[in-house]
Design an enzyme around this catalytic site. Structure first.
Site, short mmCIF file in Angstrom:
data_model
loop_
_atom_site.label_atom_id
_atom_site.label_comp_id
_atom_site.label_asym_id
_atom_site.label_seq_id
_atom_site.Cartn_x
_atom_site.Cartn_y
_atom_site.Cartn_z
N ASP A 95 0.52 8.68 0.30
CA ASP A 95 1.64 8.29 1.16
C ASP A 95 2.88 7.91 0.35
O ASP A 95 2.81 7.69 -0.86
CB ASP A 95 1.24 7.15 2.10
CG ASP A 95 0.31 6.13 1.44
OD1 ASP A 95 0.31 6.05 0.20
OD2 ASP A 95 -0.41 5.43 2.16
N ASN B 109 -6.04 -4.55 8.18
CA ASN B 109 -6.26 -4.20 9.59
C ASN B 109 -7.12 -2.93 9.74
O ASN B 109 -7.19 -2.35 10.82
CB ASN B 109 -4.91 -4.00 10.30
CG ASN B 109 -4.10 -2.84 9.73
OD1 ASN B 109 -4.53 -2.18 8.79
ND2 ASN B 109 -2.94 -2.58 10.31
N HIS C 60 -6.62 -0.04 8.09
CA HIS C 60 -5.94 1.24 7.88
C HIS C 60 -6.40 1.91 6.59
O HIS C 60 -6.86 1.25 5.65
CB HIS C 60 -4.41 1.11 7.96
CG HIS C 60 -3.73 0.48 6.79
ND1 HIS C 60 -2.63 -0.32 6.92
CD2 HIS C 60 -3.97 0.52 5.45
CE1 HIS C 60 -2.22 -0.72 5.73
NE2 HIS C 60 -3.02 -0.23 4.82
N GLU D 132 -2.42 3.73 10.73
CA GLU D 132 -2.62 2.41 11.32
C GLU D 132 -3.57 2.52 12.51
O GLU D 132 -3.81 3.62 13.02
CB GLU D 132 -1.25 1.85 11.78
CG GLU D 132 -0.21 1.70 10.67
CD GLU D 132 -0.49 0.55 9.71
OE1 GLU D 132 -1.60 -0.03 9.73
OE2 GLU D 132 0.41 0.21 8.92
C1 F6R Z 1 -1.73 3.01 -0.57
C2 F6R Z 1 -2.31 3.06 0.76
C3 F6R Z 1 -2.73 1.83 1.52
C4 F6R Z 1 -3.41 0.79 0.66
C5 F6R Z 1 -3.85 -0.40 1.50
C6 F6R Z 1 -4.44 -1.51 0.66
O1 F6R Z 1 -1.41 4.30 -1.03
O2 F6R Z 1 -2.42 4.12 1.28
O3 F6R Z 1 -3.58 2.22 2.56
O4 F6R Z 1 -4.52 1.36 0.02
O5 F6R Z 1 -2.76 -0.89 2.23
O6 F6R Z 1 -3.43 -2.04 -0.15
P1 F6R Z 1 -3.73 -3.04 -1.35
O7 F6R Z 1 -4.55 -2.28 -2.33
O8 F6R Z 1 -2.39 -3.40 -1.90
O9 F6R Z 1 -4.48 -4.20 -0.75
#
Ligand code: F6R
Length: 240
Positions: free
Chosen positions: A67, A135, A137, A142
């Site tokens: 992303d 959450n 995701h 989401e």
């Molecule tokens: C990042 C991504 C997100 C993160 C997720 C966890 O490319 O796609 O889904 O993997 O938000 O984020 P952290 O690792 O910062 O807790």
């Protein structure tokens, strides 16, 4: 889903490095699906020190990222393109030509999503690395995102904006929209490795592993993948 529970973040990163290095050694031309965020930083540091010490070759590897924030150019310090360059690609000697990520400043949103969909078809991933949102995701899919989704632009959930605000000077600077690979495309990777660390991920880990498979918990779809491994530290796995 195969589950590995580790003592702490350090051990989670070590085990994850073992999985990724296994793929790279087996196939020096592997396509790696990669993630940003805090969770994979320890893993990325271990891949870089492994290369320094053992000379693991990444010259033929190709990468695809999950992303990118909409509106941020690749040179912006908070863009995911910049994050990858700084935290992994430069340390592995991976050139920009070997990497792929959505173009956050593309003029035509729809055309950019189609371009990325086509690219993902052309580059089947040997492994997809994922972090887990508090959450539930995965990538920026989401809760409520259809499991059939391809690359699309999302409005970030308020909880995600808050989670990510720590990386910006002020919460008002956090982009509200992002490009993301879809859930259907995450599931197309041959192998999936999802990492989770810390007590704030414990609910999401529980729902992902033990809850029903529902679009309300995007990560729950991973229960249906034929080769998915979760590596979680004790804090993240405490509710299992
Ligand atoms: C990042 C991504 C997100 C993160 C997720 C966890 O490319 O796609 O889904 O993997 O938000 O984020 P952290 O690792 O910062 O807790």
């Amino acid at each position: 889903m195969k589950i590995i529970i580790t003592k702490n973040y350090e051990e989670m990163s070590e085990r994850a490095a073992g999985v990724i290095l296994g793929v790279v050694k087996q196939n020096p031309k592997a396509v790696l699906g990669l993630a940003t965020g805090t969770t994979p930083l320890g893993l990325y540091a271990k891949m870089i020190s492994d290369r320094r010490e053992k000379g693991t070759d990444y010259s033929q590897i190709r990468t695809v990222n999950l992303d990118e924030y909409k509106g941020l150019p690749k040179t912006h310090e908070q863009s995911y393109a910049y994050f990858m360059k700084k935290n992994l690609f430069d340390g592995l000697g991976i050139t920009p030509e070997q990497t792929n990520i959505e173009n956050g400043t593309a003029k035509d949103e729809e055309a950019e999503c189609l371009r990325y969909d086509a690219l993902l078809e052309e580059l089947p991933r040997d492994i997809q690395l994922l972090g887990l949102g508090s959450n539930g995701h995965i990538a920026f899919n989401e809760p409520g995102t259809p499991f059939s989704s391809g690359t699309h632009v999302v409005e970030l959930a308020e909880s995600t904006v808050k989670d990510n605000a720590r990386l910006f000077e002020d919460i008002s600077e956090v982009p509200r929209k992002a490009y993301t690979m879809g859930i259907k495309q995450i599931m197309q990777a041959k192998k999936i490795l999802i990492l989770a660390s810390g007590a704030n991920k414990a609910d999401a880990v529980y729902k992902m592993v033990k809850g029903e498979v529902t679009e309300q918990v995007p990560a729950s779809i991973l229960q249906l993948h034929p080769d998915c491994t979760l590596i979680a530290d004790e804090a993240a796995a405490q509710k299992l």
